[in-house]
Design a protein around this motif. Structure first.
Motif, short mmCIF file in Angstrom:
data_model
loop_
_atom_site.label_atom_id
_atom_site.label_comp_id
_atom_site.label_asym_id
_atom_site.label_seq_id
_atom_site.Cartn_x
_atom_site.Cartn_y
_atom_site.Cartn_z
N LEU A 347 0.86 -1.28 0.15
CA LEU A 347 0.04 0.01 -0.10
C LEU A 347 0.87 1.21 0.03
CD1 LEU A 347 -2.85 -0.97 2.48
CD2 LEU A 347 -2.87 -0.83 -0.08
N ASP A 348 1.86 1.21 0.73
CA ASP A 348 3.16 2.41 0.75
C ASP A 348 3.68 2.56 -0.84
OD1 ASP A 348 2.69 2.94 3.37
OD2 ASP A 348 4.55 1.99 3.95
N ALA A 349 3.78 1.63 -1.58
CA ALA A 349 4.26 1.62 -2.89
C ALA A 349 3.44 2.27 -3.98
CB ALA A 349 4.92 0.47 -3.08
N LEU A 350 2.06 2.29 -3.59
CA LEU A 350 1.08 2.41 -4.59
C LEU A 350 0.85 3.85 -4.69
CD1 LEU A 350 -1.97 0.10 -3.90
CD2 LEU A 350 -0.59 0.20 -6.23
N PRO A 351 0.98 4.56 -6.11
CA PRO A 351 0.49 6.14 -6.13
C PRO A 351 -0.69 6.38 -5.77
CG PRO A 351 0.83 4.87 -8.22
CD PRO A 351 1.29 3.96 -7.25
N ALA A 352 -1.07 7.63 -5.06
CA ALA A 352 -2.07 8.16 -4.69
C ALA A 352 -3.32 7.82 -5.68
CB ALA A 352 -2.19 9.43 -4.11
N SER A 353 -2.94 8.05 -6.76
CA SER A 353 -4.16 8.07 -7.93
C SER A 353 -4.46 6.69 -8.13
CB SER A 353 -3.56 8.80 -9.23
OG SER A 353 -2.46 8.08 -9.61
N ALA A 354 -3.57 5.70 -7.90
CA ALA A 354 -4.03 4.24 -8.36
C ALA A 354 -5.05 3.64 -7.51
CB ALA A 354 -2.67 3.59 -8.14
N ARG A 355 -5.85 2.69 -8.42
CA ARG A 355 -6.78 1.78 -7.89
C ARG A 355 -6.04 0.48 -7.48
NH1 ARG A 355 -10.28 3.90 -11.98
NH2 ARG A 355 -12.17 4.65 -11.34
N VAL A 356 -6.59 0.00 -6.36
CA VAL A 356 -6.00 -1.30 -5.92
C VAL A 356 -7.48 -2.25 -5.78
CG1 VAL A 356 -5.61 -0.62 -3.49
CG2 VAL A 356 -4.48 -2.80 -4.36
N VAL A 357 -7.20 -3.29 -6.33
CA VAL A 357 -8.58 -4.50 -5.95
C VAL A 357 -7.96 -5.63 -5.46
CG1 VAL A 357 -10.49 -5.62 -6.89
CG2 VAL A 357 -9.72 -3.37 -7.98
N LEU A 358 -8.24 -5.95 -4.09
CA LEU A 358 -7.95 -7.18 -3.36
C LEU A 358 -8.98 -8.33 -3.68
CD1 LEU A 358 -7.07 -5.43 -0.16
CD2 LEU A 358 -5.15 -5.97 -2.06
N LEU A 359 -8.56 -9.47 -4.07
CA LEU A 359 -9.31 -10.54 -4.17
C LEU A 359 -9.02 -11.56 -3.40
CD1 LEU A 359 -9.15 -10.81 -8.12
CD2 LEU A 359 -10.91 -9.62 -6.90
N GLY A 360 -10.09 -12.24 -2.67
CA GLY A 360 -9.59 -13.44 -1.87
C GLY A 360 -10.77 -14.07 -1.16
N ASP A 361 -10.57 -15.21 -0.41
CA ASP A 361 -11.38 -15.71 0.34
C ASP A 361 -11.24 -15.54 1.84
OD1 ASP A 361 -13.17 -17.52 1.47
OD2 ASP A 361 -12.61 -19.31 0.38
N LYS A 362 -12.09 -14.88 2.37
CA LYS A 362 -11.68 -14.59 3.94
C LYS A 362 -11.76 -15.56 4.57
CE LYS A 362 -16.73 -13.58 4.75
NZ LYS A 362 -16.74 -14.55 5.69
N ASP A 363 -12.37 -16.86 4.44
CA ASP A 363 -12.40 -17.93 5.02
C ASP A 363 -11.35 -18.79 5.05
OD1 ASP A 363 -15.13 -17.11 6.07
OD2 ASP A 363 -16.17 -17.83 4.50
N GLN A 364 -10.31 -18.53 4.21
CA GLN A 364 -9.30 -19.38 3.97
C GLN A 364 -8.38 -19.17 5.32
OE1 GLN A 364 -8.62 -20.24 -0.67
NE2 GLN A 364 -6.95 -19.61 0.54
N LEU A 365 -7.29 -20.03 5.32
CA LEU A 365 -6.21 -19.57 6.15
C LEU A 365 -5.53 -18.50 5.99
CD1 LEU A 365 -4.22 -23.20 6.22
CD2 LEU A 365 -5.30 -21.98 8.30
N ALA A 366 -5.20 -17.78 7.02
CA ALA A 366 -4.40 -16.41 6.96
C ALA A 366 -2.94 -16.75 6.60
CB ALA A 366 -4.47 -15.58 7.94
N SER A 367 -2.33 -15.60 6.28
CA SER A 367 -0.69 -16.06 5.85
C SER A 367 0.12 -16.51 7.15
CB SER A 367 0.03 -14.57 5.59
OG SER A 367 1.48 -14.82 5.79
N VAL A 368 1.00 -17.42 6.69
CA VAL A 368 1.77 -17.99 7.68
C VAL A 368 2.39 -17.10 8.48
CG1 VAL A 368 3.95 -19.57 7.80
CG2 VAL A 368 2.52 -20.15 6.00
N GLU A 369 2.86 -16.08 8.07
CA GLU A 369 3.61 -14.92 8.76
C GLU A 369 2.39 -13.98 9.49
OE1 GLU A 369 6.92 -13.08 6.96
OE2 GLU A 369 6.62 -14.39 5.30
N ALA A 370 2.80 -13.01 10.30
CA ALA A 370 2.17 -12.44 11.21
C ALA A 370 0.84 -11.65 10.44
CB ALA A 370 2.71 -11.49 12.17
#
Length: 686
Positions: A347-370
């Protein structure tokens, strides 16, 4: 310690009961040697004592435990739970519980005493309890920790300073981007959405069409989240979003789009899926908009690490807030796998004007890391909580009236940009029913599906030994043939060495055949873990004459890359197969397939790989297999089993699923145990 004769008994008891800082470090080192915590966790306490020789023992204990909890995926330590229910929080054995209980008895008694002790220590700084602002003095997360406060205390949540900073950066970016709205030409948007989501002849549009709603919502925002289970059409939807953005852009030929995912395999699948959807759309819509040109301009999907310009010698990336990405639209698939540190960097690396769309299954396992970032972002997705403005916008842009149950208001700015896809177009039948029952916590319903003898799609081999997994790996089972025999049989069909084109086609057939079947494990160690089952499967295949093992590297060995090796073009999670190179009988290379693209690396140059007949469920995310075998461990390792792990394993299967377990009760234990990661992100977004 023996009592001294020159002090009275009460003084001696006080001295015996007093715990020094060095005593605490010594005890934590003993725990590390016993394997209860990592040596790194104990080192945090020792480092804290070096920074401040007057540090109270409580601070040293909490420092070690917050590092320990971070290693288990939590971004913070919940002090209230540690004080009230330490054994429940840590999930430790009886011996560990006894040692921890004895230690806690020698520390300040009440939670208020704990908080006062922590607040008084210069190793800590205070952060706002609701996460609404950064702690004073928080430095760049990539900078050194020495000579700065080590921990942040926000209410009763204790953080390593680095992870507090990550959480604050994500929260600030999400709040800011989630509140931004683009100007939308509603008549034009309505026209294009109707065309893009026109039902095929003989079909009726779903009511409501959540895919259409997701496109409309993403069109107006700088940050959008599209969540849904397998088969709900997340990439199908985002392909139509790209077509919509192209059709409504003032300068479509200049639209810069990037695709990314946490792993190379997930990135390749995202690219392949979107290309297929755009091609089908182009055939239906004609030359306008120029979807063929858009497809050509998108370029290859990349791992997030590769997108940001990661380097092996530093935590820093080439792209950051000072050097933003050159992109207008960023699509990130498998967002449930994106950990807190990576999301902050992205998110820090995105220019202010850019759109970002996150896709995913909220019920899946979370990341191995924190972190469990997607789960925190999607906290309101199921119920919508859309406000009056969102309801009016959706009706104007889509011609769809949102049901009042989804429009109770009270949602955050991000909730107005989050859409949950609810209809699975792929998962019906027993596998779909099993996934739904597990996700809803219905143990009896899940067991009925698996024990239905009339359902070869989903079956349960219970109260068996690991050899049951080996037999499946050799020959599959009735109703779910396969195993690893088909891909190994193709090794005998190797074409003439000098024909490189034929060798490439043969290699692709071998890799695709291997990808049809996989064994997934809940744990790494033990006979039911990745290490034990990989050895057993390898031995079983060799015993059946299906492979010839000669040393570490042998033809047909499947390997998974376990560390990013950017110089070689391979990344953590990539899976390839060892084969002889064309024209050189002795040269072994590892071949990888990303979409239609084949690439290879000399086996001798790969240093961080492991055999991949069996994978952890975590490592399988972003992949699908025609037949998936999920091996659950016996009781001693049952604490790792969760509903999210079982659901993720089940939903890796396309056509057949087999559950294998040594005991009948492990499935119920998994379904009844929810993953709960300590975090302050959801509160910070509210």
């Amino acid at each position: 310690m023996k009592p001294r004769k020159d002090v009275d008994t009460l003084d001696w008891i006080d001295a015996l009961d007093r715990l020094s800082a060095q005593d605490m470090v010594d005890e934590l080192l003993r725990w590390a040697r016993a394997g209860w915590i990592r040596h790194l966790d104990a080192a945090v306490a020792r480092f804290a004592l070096e920074l401040n020789p007057d540090a109270p023992p409580l601070v040293l204990l909490c420092g070690a435990l917050v590092a320990h909890m971070e290693s288990r995926g939590h971004s913070c330590l919940l002090l209230q739970e540690l004080h009230a229910r330490p054994h429940e929080l840590l999930g430790w054995s009886a011996d560990q519980q006894q040692a921890l209980g004895d230690l806690l008895k020698r520390l300040p008694g009440s939670l208020d005493d704990w908080l006062q002790t922590l607040h008084a220590c210069p190793l800590l700084e205070a952060g706002s309890a609701d996460g609404s602002g950064a702690a004073t003095g928080v430095t760049d997360a990539a900078g050194p920790d020495r000579d700065t406060p080590l921990l942040v205390l926000a209410g009763t949540r204790l953080y390593l300073r680095r992870y507090w900073d990550y959480e604050q950066r994500v929260a600030a970016q999400v709040r800011a981007r989630g509140a931004l709205r683009e100007d939308v030409d509603l008549p034009a948007a309505r026209d294009w959405l109707d065309r893009l989501f026109a039902p095929a002849p003989g079909q009726r549009a779903p009511k409501p069409d959540w895919q259409k709603i997701a496109c409309a919502v993403a069109l107006r925002g700088r940050l959008s989240v599209i969540t849904g289970g397998p088969g709900t059409g997340k990439t199908y939807t985002v392909a139509r979003l790209l077509a919509l953005l192209l059709a409504t852009a003032p300068a479509p030929e200049r639209l810069r789009i990037a695709l990314a995912a946490p792993t190379g395999k997930a990135a390749a699948r995202l690219k392949q899926s979107i290309e297929g959807s755009l091609q089908a759309l182009a055939e239906r819509l004609g030359p306008t908009p120029d979807l063929a040109g858009l497809t050509a301009r998108i370029g290859a999907a990349r791992t997030l690490h590769g997108l940001l310009g990661g380097r092996p010698d530093t935590r820093r990336f080439a792209f950051d807030a000072s050097h933003p990405l050159d992109v207008d639209v960023l699509i990130v698939d498998e967002a449930s796998m994106v950990h807190l540190e990576m999301m902050a960097a992205l998110l820090d690396a995105l220019p202010a004007s850019a759109r970002v769309v996150l896709l995913g299954d909220k019920d899946q396992l979370a990341s191995v890391e924190a972190g469990a970032v997607l789960g925190d972002l999607c906290g309101e997705a199921e119920h919508g909580h859309y406000d009056a403005d969102t309801r009016a916008y959706v009706e104007a842009a889509c011609g769809i009236e949102l049901h009042k149950d989804f429009c109770q208001g009270g949602g955050t700015a991000l909730a107005q940009q989050t859409v949950m896809l609810r209809e699975s177009r792929r998962f019906g039948g027993p596998i779909g029913a099993l996934a739904l029952a597990v996700n809803q916590g219905k143990v009896a319903a899940a067991q009925r599906v698996l024990r239905d003898a009339q359902s070869p799609e989903a079956q349960w081999l219970e109260s068996v030994s690991p050899q049951a997994v080996v037999r499946l790996a050799l020959q599959g089972r009735p109703g779910a043939p396969g195993g690893y025999a088909p891909y190994l049989a193709l090794l005998r069909e190797r074409p003439a060495d000098e024909d490189e084109a034929a060798h490439a086609e043969w290699t692709k057939r071998v890799l695709l055949a291997f990808e049809r079947f996989r064994v997934l494990c809940a744990v790494r160690e033990g006979e039911w873990g990745v290490e034990g089952l990989n050895q057993a499967i390898e031995a079983g295949l060799a015993g059946a004459g299906l492979l010839r093992k000669s040393g570490e590297w042998y033809e047909g060995r499947p390997v998974m890359v376990t560390r990013n090796q950017g110089a070689l073009g391979v990344f953590n999670g990539d899976i390839g197969i060892v084969l002889k190179a064309p024209g050189a009988r002795t040269a072994l290379r590892v071949y990888f397939l990303e979409g239609p693209q084949l690439r290879s690396v000399l086996a001798s140059r790969l240093s961080d790989v492991e055999t991949a007949f069996a994978l952890t469920v975590h490592k399988s995310q972003g992949s699908e297999f025609e037949h998936t075998v999920l091996a659950l461990p016996e009781g001693g390792a049952a604490q790792v089993l969760t509903r999210e792990l079982a659901y993720t394993g089940i939903t890796r299967a396309r056509s057949a699923f087999t559950l294998v377990s040594p005991q009948p009760g492990v499935l119920a234990a998994a379904v009844e145990r929810r993953t709960r990661r300590a975090s302050g992100l959801r509160e910070a977004l509210a």
